[in-house]
Design a protein around this motif. Structure first.
Motif, PDB file in Angstrom:
ATOM      1  N   ALA A  45       1.021  -1.180  -0.010  1.00  0.00           N
ATOM      2  CA  ALA A  45      -0.029  -0.095  -0.233  1.00  0.00           C
ATOM      3  C   ALA A  45       0.686   1.086   0.028  1.00  0.00           C
ATOM      4  N   ILE A  46       1.944   1.071   0.973  1.00  0.00           N
ATOM      5  CA  ILE A  46       2.764   2.511   0.921  1.00  0.00           C
ATOM      6  C   ILE A  46       3.348   2.683  -0.393  1.00  0.00           C
ATOM      7  N   GLY A  47       3.900   1.417  -1.227  1.00  0.00           N
ATOM      8  CA  GLY A  47       4.444   1.550  -2.469  1.00  0.00           C
ATOM      9  C   GLY A  47       3.393   2.256  -3.480  1.00  0.00           C
ATOM     10  N   ILE A  48       2.133   1.872  -3.556  1.00  0.00           N
ATOM     11  CA  ILE A  48       1.388   2.372  -4.185  1.00  0.00           C
ATOM     12  C   ILE A  48       1.082   3.776  -4.203  1.00  0.00           C
ATOM     13  N   VAL A  49       0.855   4.175  -2.777  1.00  0.00           N
ATOM     14  CA  VAL A  49       0.631   5.578  -2.363  1.00  0.00           C
ATOM     15  C   VAL A  49       1.812   6.434  -2.817  1.00  0.00           C
ATOM     16  N   THR A  50       3.082   6.078  -2.655  1.00  0.00           N
ATOM     17  CA  THR A  50       4.438   6.833  -2.934  1.00  0.00           C
ATOM     18  C   THR A  50       4.583   6.739  -4.489  1.00  0.00           C
ATOM     19  N   ALA A  51       4.200   5.843  -5.412  1.00  0.00           N
ATOM     20  CA  ALA A  51       4.241   6.063  -6.672  1.00  0.00           C
ATOM     21  C   ALA A  51       3.243   6.866  -7.103  1.00  0.00           C
ATOM     22  N   ALA A  52       1.991   6.983  -6.498  1.00  0.00           N
ATOM     23  CA  ALA A  52       0.782   7.912  -7.163  1.00  0.00           C
ATOM     24  C   ALA A  52       1.204   9.530  -6.377  1.00  0.00           C
ATOM     25  N   ALA A  53       1.835   9.559  -5.584  1.00  0.00           N
ATOM     26  CA  ALA A  53       2.211  10.708  -5.339  1.00  0.00           C
ATOM     27  C   ALA A  53       3.488  11.255  -6.063  1.00  0.00           C
ATOM     28  N   THR A  54       4.525  10.359  -6.482  1.00  0.00           N
ATOM     29  CA  THR A  54       5.445  10.686  -7.269  1.00  0.00           C
ATOM     30  C   THR A  54       5.150  11.036  -8.531  1.00  0.00           C
ATOM     31  N   LEU A  55       3.956  10.338  -9.284  1.00  0.00           N
ATOM     32  CA  LEU A  55       3.427  10.687 -10.471  1.00  0.00           C
ATOM     33  C   LEU A  55       2.242  11.398 -10.407  1.00  0.00           C
ATOM     34  N   SER A  56       2.227  12.346  -9.374  1.00  0.00           N
ATOM     35  CA  SER A  56       0.773  13.075  -9.274  1.00  0.00           C
ATOM     36  C   SER A  56       0.421  13.963 -10.445  1.00  0.00           C
ATOM     37  N   SER A 171       7.287  26.744 -11.540  1.00  0.00           N
ATOM     38  CA  SER A 171       7.198  25.117 -12.020  1.00  0.00           C
ATOM     39  C   SER A 171       6.039  24.655 -11.822  1.00  0.00           C
ATOM     40  N   ALA A 172       5.362  24.964 -10.758  1.00  0.00           N
ATOM     41  CA  ALA A 172       3.895  24.428 -10.254  1.00  0.00           C
ATOM     42  C   ALA A 172       3.012  24.909 -11.379  1.00  0.00           C
ATOM     43  N   THR A 173       3.211  26.125 -11.857  1.00  0.00           N
ATOM     44  CA  THR A 173       2.435  26.482 -12.865  1.00  0.00           C
ATOM     45  C   THR A 173       2.376  25.727 -14.097  1.00  0.00           C
ATOM     46  N   ALA A 174       3.640  25.143 -14.742  1.00  0.00           N
ATOM     47  CA  ALA A 174       3.795  24.412 -15.676  1.00  0.00           C
ATOM     48  C   ALA A 174       3.295  23.096 -15.544  1.00  0.00           C
ATOM     49  N   ASN A 175       3.353  22.593 -14.221  1.00  0.00           N
ATOM     50  CA  ASN A 175       2.826  21.402 -14.137  1.00  0.00           C
ATOM     51  C   ASN A 175       1.320  21.348 -13.992  1.00  0.00           C
ATOM     52  N   PHE A 176       0.827  22.504 -13.521  1.00  0.00           N
ATOM     53  CA  PHE A 176      -0.862  22.581 -13.664  1.00  0.00           C
ATOM     54  C   PHE A 176      -1.197  22.512 -15.036  1.00  0.00           C
ATOM     55  N   LEU A 177      -0.481  23.267 -16.094  1.00  0.00           N
ATOM     56  CA  LEU A 177      -1.063  23.368 -17.435  1.00  0.00           C
ATOM     57  C   LEU A 177      -0.769  21.903 -18.061  1.00  0.00           C
ATOM     58  N   THR A 178       0.121  21.163 -17.506  1.00  0.00           N
ATOM     59  CA  THR A 178       0.386  19.789 -18.196  1.00  0.00           C
ATOM     60  C   THR A 178      -0.536  18.979 -17.491  1.00  0.00           C
ATOM     61  N   GLY A 179      -0.922  19.045 -16.372  1.00  0.00           N
ATOM     62  CA  GLY A 179      -2.072  18.246 -15.859  1.00  0.00           C
ATOM     63  C   GLY A 179      -3.480  18.658 -16.465  1.00  0.00           C
ATOM     64  N   LEU A 180      -3.460  19.884 -16.524  1.00  0.00           N
ATOM     65  CA  LEU A 180      -4.801  20.373 -17.155  1.00  0.00           C
ATOM     66  C   LEU A 180      -4.876  19.698 -18.740  1.00  0.00           C
ATOM     67  N   VAL A 181      -4.134  19.612 -19.419  1.00  0.00           N
ATOM     68  CA  VAL A 181      -4.355  19.174 -20.845  1.00  0.00           C
ATOM     69  C   VAL A 181      -4.444  17.664 -20.655  1.00  0.00           C
TER      70      VAL A 181
END
Length: 380
Positions: A45-56, A171-181
């Motif tokens: 479970a910790i591995g799944i949560v960590t992977a999900a947080a890393t690939l947020s 950087s957070a803005t760039a990640n936000f735009l990437t996630g939005l697309v």
């Protein structure tokens, strides 16, 4: 009969048990085995949560797309039943969602730009009033101390630490735009081919396992969709009620504050309180303590209307979770993914609980969570 060694075992004799097996078969051995199983489950479970947080940047857009697609699925189905082509129905719903989200953002930006000078002047007047109030306190606050505090803020704004924070914000803005697309693209495919994607994922299952997976999928979509639609309706009523009150009191930024109320209403328990505090602070800075108290009263009245009338009627059994579970889920979601995690954690918990409720049948919860006796919790 051999002179040395053990005699041959009789067919009816029980198989010999080694000393090590005996150690693991007693009560402590069973406890140790169970602890090892729990440790393995926690590690996974910790591995799944960590992977999900890393690939947020990937997981959060996909989860948001799944939640929005679940809410919009009845609309797409209705259009298809009325002989609207699948692609056209999907594009119509997708464009509608994007228009609503864009309109919300546009209203916030335009209102803030148009009313920001007035709020800035009100804030300066409020700061002067705060200084005058500080002069009446039993302990003294000198002008030099106030000047030192102002200089400290100015030094921080011109420091390298603030510059690095600005870079992090870029950087957070760039990640936000990437996630939005990514969310828009994934949402399109979920709306268009959601049932086909789920059937593809169920190919390894047959028989009862396939039927269980189908039940779980249907319940998850129903729970997520009902939660979003009900919460959006409640949030709209809250935003309109509080927005009208702010407009009548002529509180600056009434429209953006109403939009903030709408957004924070998707965070149970703490969202409405946070929005009410923000609105009261703006009223305090701009108009004084009496209008701020009136704003607090309006927020309390609207929240009471929501909790006692709108939530039970509109949400029904969609969000059948204990308040403690919701609070823990909100905390965990906030720690893992910030404000986005706080918004999506509760519907995901509700979906997981809904899946448990149909695990062994359409109205048959999983055995571990099934009520097996009359449960009473009376004071003793």
């Amino acid at each position: 009969m051999p002179l040395f060694g053990r005699p041959p075992a009789h067919p009816s004799d029980p198989a010999p048990v080694s000393h090590l097996a005996q150690k693991w078969s007693d009560s402590f051995g069973s406890l140790a085995t169970r602890c090892l199983q729990v440790i393995v489950v926690l590690v996974v479970a910790i591995g799944i949560v960590t992977a999900a947080a890393t690939l947020s940047v990937v997981t959060i857009p996909v989860l948001l797309a799944l939640i929005i697609a679940s809410a919009m699925h009845p609309v797409v189905s209705w259009l298809r039943r009325h002989r609207v082509p699948s692609v056209l129905a999907t594009l119509a719903v997708l464009v509608g969602v994007l228009v609503v989200l864009g309109l919300v953002g546009w209203l916030i930006v335009v209102a803030v730009i148009s009313q920001w000078p007035d709020l800035q002047k009100s804030a300066l007047r409020g700061f002067d009033q705060l200084q005058d109030f500080a002069a009446t306190l039993p302990f003294s606050i000198s002008q030099s101390q106030v000047d030192d505090m102002v200089h400290s803020v100015q030094d921080f704004l011109t420091s390298s630490q603030f510059g690095s924070g600005a870079l992090a914000g870029a950087s957070a803005t760039a990640n936000f735009l990437t996630g939005l697309v990514l969310m828009i693209v994934v949402l399109f495919f979920f709306l268009k081919d959601g049932p086909a994607i789920w059937e593809f994922l169920l190919r390894p299952f047959t028989g009862e396992r396939y039927q269980r997976a189908r039940r779980v999928g249907d319940r998850v979509v129903h729970t997520l969709g009902g939660y979003v639609r009900g919460t959006a309706t409640v949030a709209a009523v809250d935003a309109v009620g509080i927005g009208i009150g702010l407009a009548v009191l002529r509180v600056p930024l009434a429209l953006p504050l109403a939009v903030v109320v709408f957004i924070t209403a998707f965070i149970p328990i703490v969202g409405a309180t946070a929005a009410g505090i923000l609105a009261a602070l703006v009223a305090l800075v701009a108009l004084g303590p009496v209008p701020a108290l009136i704003v607090v009263g309006i927020v309390v009245l609207v929240n009471q209307l929501e909790g006692n009338l709108l939530q039970p009627v509109l949400m029904g059994k969609t969000l059948k979770l204990h308040g403690l579970v919701i609070l823990i889920g909100l905390t965990a979601g906030t720690v893992l993914a910030g404000i986005t995690g706080a918004i999506i954690s509760v519907p995901l918990l509700a979906a997981a609980w809904g899946a448990i409720q149909v695990w062994d049948g359409p109205d048959q919860p999983a055995f571990a969570w099934r009520q097996k006796r009359v449960e009473t919790a009376e004071a003793r």
